[in-house]
Design a protein around this motif. Structure first.
Motif, mmCIF file in Angstrom:
data_model
loop_
_atom_site.group_PDB
_atom_site.id
_atom_site.type_symbol
_atom_site.label_atom_id
_atom_site.label_comp_id
_atom_site.label_asym_id
_atom_site.label_seq_id
_atom_site.Cartn_x
_atom_site.Cartn_y
_atom_site.Cartn_z
ATOM 1 N N GLU A 174 6.834 -65.195 82.242
ATOM 2 C CA GLU A 174 5.600 -65.462 82.994
ATOM 3 C C GLU A 174 4.360 -65.088 82.190
ATOM 4 O O GLU A 174 3.386 -65.838 82.138
ATOM 5 C CB GLU A 174 5.625 -64.697 84.321
ATOM 6 C CG GLU A 174 4.461 -65.011 85.233
ATOM 7 C CD GLU A 174 4.570 -64.300 86.570
ATOM 8 O OE1 GLU A 174 3.551 -64.210 87.262
ATOM 9 O OE2 GLU A 174 5.676 -63.830 86.914
ATOM 10 N N THR A 175 4.389 -63.926 81.547
ATOM 11 C CA THR A 175 3.206 -63.434 80.838
ATOM 12 C C THR A 175 3.245 -63.710 79.344
ATOM 13 O O THR A 175 2.206 -63.708 78.682
ATOM 14 C CB THR A 175 3.044 -61.919 81.042
ATOM 15 O OG1 THR A 175 4.174 -61.238 80.450
ATOM 16 C CG2 THR A 175 2.995 -61.581 82.531
ATOM 17 N N GLY A 176 4.441 -63.950 78.787
ATOM 18 C CA GLY A 176 4.581 -64.144 77.347
ATOM 19 C C GLY A 176 4.546 -62.853 76.550
ATOM 20 O O GLY A 176 4.662 -62.863 75.329
ATOM 21 N N LYS A 177 4.421 -61.704 77.228
ATOM 22 C CA LYS A 177 4.354 -60.415 76.547
ATOM 23 C C LYS A 177 5.743 -60.001 76.048
ATOM 24 O O LYS A 177 6.766 -60.294 76.673
ATOM 25 C CB LYS A 177 3.823 -59.335 77.489
ATOM 26 C CG LYS A 177 2.380 -59.550 77.939
ATOM 27 C CD LYS A 177 1.404 -59.195 76.843
ATOM 28 C CE LYS A 177 -0.034 -59.210 77.313
ATOM 29 N NZ LYS A 177 -0.991 -58.839 76.254
ATOM 30 N N VAL A 178 5.760 -59.303 74.904
ATOM 31 C CA VAL A 178 7.023 -58.807 74.350
ATOM 32 C C VAL A 178 7.452 -57.562 75.115
ATOM 33 O O VAL A 178 6.704 -56.588 75.221
ATOM 34 C CB VAL A 178 6.867 -58.472 72.851
ATOM 35 C CG1 VAL A 178 8.152 -57.860 72.303
ATOM 36 C CG2 VAL A 178 6.496 -59.715 72.063
ATOM 37 N N ILE A 179 8.653 -57.609 75.676
ATOM 38 C CA ILE A 179 9.180 -56.467 76.417
ATOM 39 C C ILE A 179 9.846 -55.486 75.461
ATOM 40 O O ILE A 179 9.625 -54.277 75.531
ATOM 41 C CB ILE A 179 10.193 -56.934 77.492
ATOM 42 C CG1 ILE A 179 9.504 -57.861 78.496
ATOM 43 C CG2 ILE A 179 10.823 -55.751 78.205
ATOM 44 C CD1 ILE A 179 10.458 -58.531 79.453
ATOM 45 N N THR A 180 10.670 -56.014 74.558
ATOM 46 C CA THR A 180 11.340 -55.154 73.578
ATOM 47 C C THR A 180 11.802 -55.994 72.399
ATOM 48 O O THR A 180 11.961 -57.216 72.509
ATOM 49 C CB THR A 180 12.550 -54.432 74.209
ATOM 50 O OG1 THR A 180 13.120 -53.527 73.262
ATOM 51 C CG2 THR A 180 13.618 -55.409 74.656
#
Length: 434
Positions: free
Chosen positions: A99-105
């Protein structure tokens, strides 16, 4: 088949429901509440497995759901917590929130574990709600829902050195000569359609991993040829070996090839130009190669200031193995003094997860549906609703008191709600009583 991207959905397990029960035993007068808590739902955990090489396991299986916890039992016994769902991924897997495109890990070490979805806590049994004023409560909670999210998986192979260049410049042949890898080699363009990995051991005993990437052509950053779909694999490398056909057997100018490939690397990710490059002048056993190399060096020097350090150039022939030992020693030496490059900026990373309620966020929101029904929403309110056991009158009364305490009644009146108006939470409807 080599698969290096996948979109999956994960859902952690729901917590077990708490139980309403009472102690009823012979010779035990006034038995009190005896319902236990539900068990914890299972987490969804990614674990790095060095035996995996692609994301092929996620091609057909895209939905992963952990088990729910057991319900609470009598005698105050807790339900059993569910086992965590373990999902194995290859080294070099980047996990993003779809949804956000942010890297989680970023998972790079063998055995590394990361919880991508947390299971819900178990609901409390009625033994937890006993008070001097209400010693025999018929109240229990449902289990908390598990976290659910859609994830993007992106595999970026772990290699110290990346081979880049136009198709048919000899990258696969070079890899096959300096390592034990057996890439496909053919007298046509795009013989290599997936990254190939091999381990190099130099004469001095040093070793490093080399990745041979599918050939790039001009316009690759706009999707021409194989595009840049495999350039993600060079992002982890610390040194780039830029392989150039110095014989100009394809009728192209070697120096123009050099500029074109660097332009595509820069277009894909400007930070790739930070990586040190070694120019590999291949096919030196062919006619005109020596003359072309002299011309190449002149053009290269003309574009550098006299105080700038020129990239190292190593003339080789993969076919006759000429100059390979010198090239590998120089590559190992450059690797020793080249640090790891930061793969992601802070802006790319998801903020540290907080599994609770944001104190600054509103506890609820009120909207009006087309049929004039008042709609209540908000994470805190919806979680309270989900964890309420509507089979018990006391639980329903407790929920109504919680709504009143949150200020829902006053907010509805302020918005113009009248006695008898319908109020909806999710699919549940009830009448507003003023």
């Amino acid at each position: 088949m080599f698969l290096d991207t996948a979109k999956i959905q994960v859902k952690a397990g729901k917590g077990g429901d708490g139980m309403v029960a009472f102690r009823r035993e012979k010779y035990v007068p006034n038995g009190g509440p005896w319902g236990g808590d539900g068990g914890r739902g299972g987490d969804v955990i990614f674990v790095v497995d060095e035996g995996l090489r692609t994301l092929m396991d996620f091609r057909y299986n895209r939905h992963f759901k952990a088990q729910s916890g057991e319900k609470g039992m009598t005698k105050g016994m807790h339900g059993r917590g569910a086992e965590d769902l373990i999902i194995r991924v290859p080294q070099g897997t980047t996990v993003r929130d779809a949804e956000t495109g942010k890297v989680i890990t970023d998972l790079i070490e063998h055995g590394q574990r990361f919880v991508v979805a947390h299971g819900g806590r178990g609901g409390r049994g009625n033994i937890r709600f006993a008070t001097p004023k209400n010693p025999a409560p018929e109240i229990s909670e449902n289990g908390e829902p598990g976290q659910e999210r859609e994830l993007l998986l992106e595999l970026k192979v772990l290699a110290d050195v990346g081979l880049v260049g136009f198709p048919s410049v000899g990258k696969s042949t070079l890899l096959s000569v300096i390592t034990s890898a057996k890439p496909k080699i053919g007298a046509y363009h795009f013989t290599t359609i997936v990254p190939n990995l091999g381990m190099v051991r130099t004469q001095s005993g040093e070793s490093f991993a080399v990745a041979d990437l599918p050939g790039l052509i001009e316009g690759a950053s706009q999707g021409v040829g194989l595009g840049t779909q495999f350039l993600r694999h060079i992002e982890r490398t610390r040194v780039i070996l830029h392989v150039i056909d110095m014989s100009a057997s394809e009728g192209r100018d070697p120096y123009e090839d050099y500029l074109a490939i660097n332009k595509e690397l820069e277009s894909y990710n400007l930070r790739l130009m930070e990586r040190p490059q070694i120019i590999v002048a291949n096919k030196m056993d062919m006619p005109d190669s020596a003359e072309n190399l002299k011309e190449f060096k002149k053009k290269l020097a003309a574009n550098y200031d006299e105080f700038e350090e020129l990239p190292q150039i190593f003339p080789i022939s993969s076919l006759t193995k000429q100059g390979l030992a010198t090239l590998l020693d120089a590559t190992a030496e450059l690797l020793d003094k080249t640090p790891e490059f930061l793969l992601y900026e802070e802006s790319d990373m998801e903020d540290e997860a907080y599994y609770g309620f944001d104190e600054e966020a509103p506890a609820f929101e009120i909207s009006r549906d087309d049929d004039a029904t008042w709609v209540l929403s908000g994470d805190k309110l919806e979680k309270l609703f989900t964890m309420t056991n509507f089979d018990r009158d006391e639980s329903i009364m407790k929920f109504s008191r919680q709504l009143r305490g949150m200020g829902v009644d006053e907010a509805l009146r302020a918005r113009g709600a009248k006695d008898g108006d319908l109020v909806r939470i999710g699919k549940f409807e009830f009448e507003f009583v003023d």
